[in-house]
Scaffold this motif. Structure first.
Motif, PDB file in Angstrom:
ATOM      1  N   GLY A 153      -1.667 -10.076 -22.463  1.00  0.00           N
ATOM      2  CA  GLY A 153      -1.094 -11.413 -22.402  1.00  0.00           C
ATOM      3  C   GLY A 153      -0.501 -11.797 -21.063  1.00  0.00           C
ATOM      4  N   MET A 154      -0.567 -10.903 -20.076  1.00  0.00           N
ATOM      5  CA  MET A 154       0.075 -11.197 -18.797  1.00  0.00           C
ATOM      6  C   MET A 154      -0.901 -11.167 -17.633  1.00  0.00           C
ATOM      7  SD  MET A 154       3.743  -9.360 -19.334  1.00  0.00           S
ATOM      8  CE  MET A 154       4.542 -10.557 -18.294  1.00  0.00           C
ATOM      9  N   GLY A 155      -2.148 -10.916 -17.899  1.00  0.00           N
ATOM     10  CA  GLY A 155      -3.118 -10.863 -16.812  1.00  0.00           C
ATOM     11  C   GLY A 155      -2.852  -9.658 -15.926  1.00  0.00           C
ATOM     12  N   LEU A 156      -3.313  -9.755 -14.706  1.00  0.00           N
ATOM     13  CA  LEU A 156      -3.061  -8.710 -13.712  1.00  0.00           C
ATOM     14  C   LEU A 156      -1.974  -9.208 -12.769  1.00  0.00           C
ATOM     15  CD1 LEU A 156      -6.212  -8.326 -14.548  1.00  0.00           C
ATOM     16  CD2 LEU A 156      -6.216  -6.798 -12.578  1.00  0.00           C
ATOM     17  N   ARG A 157      -0.983  -8.372 -12.581  1.00  0.00           N
ATOM     18  CA  ARG A 157       0.124  -8.730 -11.703  1.00  0.00           C
ATOM     19  C   ARG A 157       0.163  -7.771 -10.528  1.00  0.00           C
ATOM     20  NH1 ARG A 157       5.192  -8.637 -15.480  1.00  0.00           N
ATOM     21  NH2 ARG A 157       4.023  -6.878 -16.352  1.00  0.00           N
ATOM     22  N   LEU A 158       0.384  -8.348  -9.350  1.00  0.00           N
ATOM     23  CA  LEU A 158       0.353  -7.566  -8.124  1.00  0.00           C
ATOM     24  C   LEU A 158       1.635  -6.762  -7.966  1.00  0.00           C
ATOM     25  CD1 LEU A 158      -1.234  -7.026  -5.484  1.00  0.00           C
ATOM     26  CD2 LEU A 158       0.009  -8.964  -4.486  1.00  0.00           C
ATOM     27  N   ILE A 159       1.477  -5.465  -7.731  1.00  0.00           N
ATOM     28  CA  ILE A 159       2.633  -4.589  -7.544  1.00  0.00           C
ATOM     29  C   ILE A 159       2.968  -4.491  -6.052  1.00  0.00           C
ATOM     30  CG2 ILE A 159       3.578  -2.283  -7.953  1.00  0.00           C
ATOM     31  CD1 ILE A 159       1.415  -1.925 -10.121  1.00  0.00           C
ATOM     32  N   TYR A 160       2.015  -4.024  -5.287  1.00  0.00           N
ATOM     33  CA  TYR A 160       2.131  -3.901  -3.841  1.00  0.00           C
ATOM     34  C   TYR A 160       0.774  -4.180  -3.217  1.00  0.00           C
ATOM     35  CZ  TYR A 160       6.774  -1.737  -3.191  1.00  0.00           C
ATOM     36  OH  TYR A 160       8.128  -1.481  -3.108  1.00  0.00           O
ATOM     37  N   TYR A 161       0.803  -4.537  -1.963  1.00  0.00           N
ATOM     38  CA  TYR A 161      -0.443  -4.658  -1.233  1.00  0.00           C
ATOM     39  C   TYR A 161      -0.247  -4.199   0.198  1.00  0.00           C
ATOM     40  CZ  TYR A 161       1.326  -9.064   0.726  1.00  0.00           C
ATOM     41  OH  TYR A 161       2.068 -10.027   1.373  1.00  0.00           O
ATOM     42  N   SER A 162      -1.392  -3.961   0.838  1.00  0.00           N
ATOM     43  CA  SER A 162      -1.400  -3.522   2.226  1.00  0.00           C
ATOM     44  C   SER A 162      -2.452  -4.336   2.954  1.00  0.00           C
ATOM     45  CB  SER A 162      -1.724  -2.031   2.303  1.00  0.00           C
ATOM     46  OG  SER A 162      -1.929  -1.638   3.638  1.00  0.00           O
ATOM     47  N   ALA A 163      -1.990  -5.202   3.841  1.00  0.00           N
ATOM     48  CA  ALA A 163      -2.920  -6.078   4.544  1.00  0.00           C
ATOM     49  C   ALA A 163      -3.730  -5.323   5.592  1.00  0.00           C
ATOM     50  CB  ALA A 163      -2.168  -7.233   5.192  1.00  0.00           C
ATOM     51  N   SER A 164      -3.187  -4.237   6.075  1.00  0.00           N
ATOM     52  CA  SER A 164      -3.904  -3.425   7.056  1.00  0.00           C
ATOM     53  C   SER A 164      -3.261  -2.048   7.097  1.00  0.00           C
ATOM     54  CB  SER A 164      -3.856  -4.074   8.436  1.00  0.00           C
ATOM     55  OG  SER A 164      -2.518  -4.184   8.876  1.00  0.00           O
ATOM     56  N   GLU A 165      -3.947  -1.140   7.731  1.00  0.00           N
ATOM     57  CA  GLU A 165      -3.422   0.218   7.864  1.00  0.00           C
ATOM     58  C   GLU A 165      -2.056   0.167   8.528  1.00  0.00           C
ATOM     59  OE1 GLU A 165      -6.090   2.689   9.988  1.00  0.00           O
ATOM     60  OE2 GLU A 165      -4.824   4.466   9.877  1.00  0.00           O
ATOM     61  N   GLY A 166      -1.100   0.850   7.912  1.00  0.00           N
ATOM     62  CA  GLY A 166       0.223   0.901   8.498  1.00  0.00           C
ATOM     63  C   GLY A 166       1.188  -0.144   8.001  1.00  0.00           C
ATOM     64  N   THR A 167       0.727  -1.076   7.172  1.00  0.00           N
ATOM     65  CA  THR A 167       1.611  -2.113   6.628  1.00  0.00           C
ATOM     66  C   THR A 167       1.527  -2.139   5.113  1.00  0.00           C
ATOM     67  OG1 THR A 167      -0.026  -3.884   6.608  1.00  0.00           O
ATOM     68  CG2 THR A 167       1.157  -3.530   8.661  1.00  0.00           C
ATOM     69  N   THR A 168       2.678  -2.367   4.476  1.00  0.00           N
ATOM     70  CA  THR A 168       2.710  -2.569   3.035  1.00  0.00           C
ATOM     71  C   THR A 168       3.726  -3.654   2.718  1.00  0.00           C
ATOM     72  OG1 THR A 168       4.394  -0.858   2.678  1.00  0.00           O
ATOM     73  CG2 THR A 168       2.084  -0.168   2.518  1.00  0.00           C
ATOM     74  N   ASP A 169       3.482  -4.385   1.631  1.00  0.00           N
ATOM     75  CA  ASP A 169       4.391  -5.447   1.224  1.00  0.00           C
ATOM     76  C   ASP A 169       4.494  -5.506  -0.280  1.00  0.00           C
ATOM     77  OD1 ASP A 169       3.163  -6.906   3.970  1.00  0.00           O
ATOM     78  OD2 ASP A 169       5.308  -7.149   3.594  1.00  0.00           O
ATOM     79  N   LYS A 170       5.638  -5.970  -0.749  1.00  0.00           N
ATOM     80  CA  LYS A 170       5.860  -6.084  -2.177  1.00  0.00           C
ATOM     81  C   LYS A 170       5.071  -7.258  -2.745  1.00  0.00           C
ATOM     82  CE  LYS A 170      10.553  -4.226  -1.941  1.00  0.00           C
ATOM     83  NZ  LYS A 170      11.997  -4.504  -2.173  1.00  0.00           N
ATOM     84  N   GLY A 171       4.637  -7.044  -3.981  1.00  0.00           N
ATOM     85  CA  GLY A 171       4.001  -8.116  -4.717  1.00  0.00           C
ATOM     86  C   GLY A 171       4.957  -8.704  -5.726  1.00  0.00           C
ATOM     87  N   GLU A 172       4.426  -9.060  -6.874  1.00  0.00           N
ATOM     88  CA  GLU A 172       5.214  -9.748  -7.898  1.00  0.00           C
ATOM     89  C   GLU A 172       6.127  -8.800  -8.677  1.00  0.00           C
ATOM     90  OE1 GLU A 172       2.614 -11.694 -10.608  1.00  0.00           O
ATOM     91  OE2 GLU A 172       4.219 -12.415 -11.920  1.00  0.00           O
ATOM     92  N   VAL A 173       5.682  -7.554  -8.906  1.00  0.00           N
ATOM     93  CA  VAL A 173       6.436  -6.621  -9.763  1.00  0.00           C
ATOM     94  C   VAL A 173       6.579  -5.254  -9.110  1.00  0.00           C
ATOM     95  CG1 VAL A 173       5.976  -7.749 -11.973  1.00  0.00           C
ATOM     96  CG2 VAL A 173       4.270  -6.182 -11.018  1.00  0.00           C
ATOM     97  N   PRO A 174       7.313  -5.135  -7.985  1.00  0.00           N
ATOM     98  CA  PRO A 174       7.366  -3.877  -7.252  1.00  0.00           C
ATOM     99  C   PRO A 174       8.398  -2.860  -7.749  1.00  0.00           C
ATOM    100  CG  PRO A 174       8.610  -5.544  -6.098  1.00  0.00           C
ATOM    101  CD  PRO A 174       8.011  -6.219  -7.306  1.00  0.00           C
ATOM    102  N   ASN A 175       9.341  -3.297  -8.577  1.00  0.00           N
ATOM    103  CA  ASN A 175      10.434  -2.396  -8.946  1.00  0.00           C
ATOM    104  C   ASN A 175       9.938  -1.169  -9.705  1.00  0.00           C
ATOM    105  OD1 ASN A 175      12.175  -4.173  -7.763  1.00  0.00           O
ATOM    106  ND2 ASN A 175      12.859  -5.110  -9.674  1.00  0.00           N
ATOM    107  N   GLY A 176      10.404   0.001  -9.259  1.00  0.00           N
ATOM    108  CA  GLY A 176      10.025   1.254  -9.899  1.00  0.00           C
ATOM    109  C   GLY A 176       8.819   1.919  -9.277  1.00  0.00           C
TER     110      GLY A 176
END
Lengths: 115, 111
Positions: free
Chosen positions: B40-63
């Protein structure tokens, strides 16, 4: 922030009937738009995508979708459904960026086919 | 075959245990993503990495934590698993937002 709304949680259609699944997006500019299908216990399969150009997009398995900028919609259609089309369908949008694109999904529409 | 490979496919954890989900792609994509899928919630983004060496939080990063080990690999770590993290996890990679390739998923149950 971009978002996607699929207003129909569950749709039931008869085999051979036509189908339309609704998708509305929120984004300031022209986004990239996708439809995915997922059978139970399986991964995601891309049905079709829209980047630019012709607003009527043809996909696999006889599906098509039409991008309507004025309505912020990208509805999925099929003229005649088959029992094998029973699955969950997800609309998704990507905000155009520069190396920072994120795919945002709707909550999905579950399609049931009855004989 | 080219694509995104996720391991493991299934995992059962006890509350408080830790584990790392592995993801590797061989398409030379710059961007990689971790999603979770719940009914019922689809797919939710946790984290992503736009390129090597970088990471960013998505919608549900806690934990969760992530590591972009190199261009090919992007791992997701649960330091102290909770029942709320019971889900199906998908890794994906993309090229400039135009083409996304998904792994086959990891079904995680936390008891």
């Amino acid at each position: 922030a971009q978002s996607v709304t699929q207003p129909d949680i569950h749709i039931t259609v008869s085999e051979g009937a036509s189908l339309e699944l609704r998708c509305n997006y929120s984004y300031g500019a022209t986004p990239y738009l996708f439809w995915y299908v997922q059978s139970p216990g399986q991964g995601l399969q891309l049905l079709l995508k829209y980047f630019s150009g012709d607003t009527l997009v043809q996909g696999i398995k006889g599906f098509e979708a039409e991008f309507k900028r004025s309505q912020s919609s990208f509805n999925l259609r099929k003229p005649s459904v088959h029992w094998s089309d029973a699955a969950e369908y997800f609309c998704a949008v990507v905000s155009r960026g520069f190396g920072n694109e994120k795919l945002t999904f709707g909550t999905g529409t579950r399609l049931t086919i009855i004989p | 075959n080219a694509g995104v490979t996720q391991t493991p496919k299934f995992q059962v954890l006890k509350t408080g245990q830790s584990m790392t989900l592995q993801c590797a792609q061989d398409m030379n994509h710059n961007s990689m993503y971790w999603y979770r899928q719940d009914p019922g919630m689809g797919l939710r983004l946790i984290y992503y990495s736009a390129s090597e060496g970088t990471t960013d939080k998505g919608e549900v990063p806690n934990g969760y934590n992530v590591s972009r080990l190199n261009k090919r690999e992007f791992s997701l770590r649960l330091e102290s698993a909770a029942p709320s993290q019971t889900s199906v996890y998908f890794c994906a990679s993309s090229v400039r937002g135009r083409g996304y390739t998904f792994g086959s998923g990891t079904r995680l149950t936390v008891v």
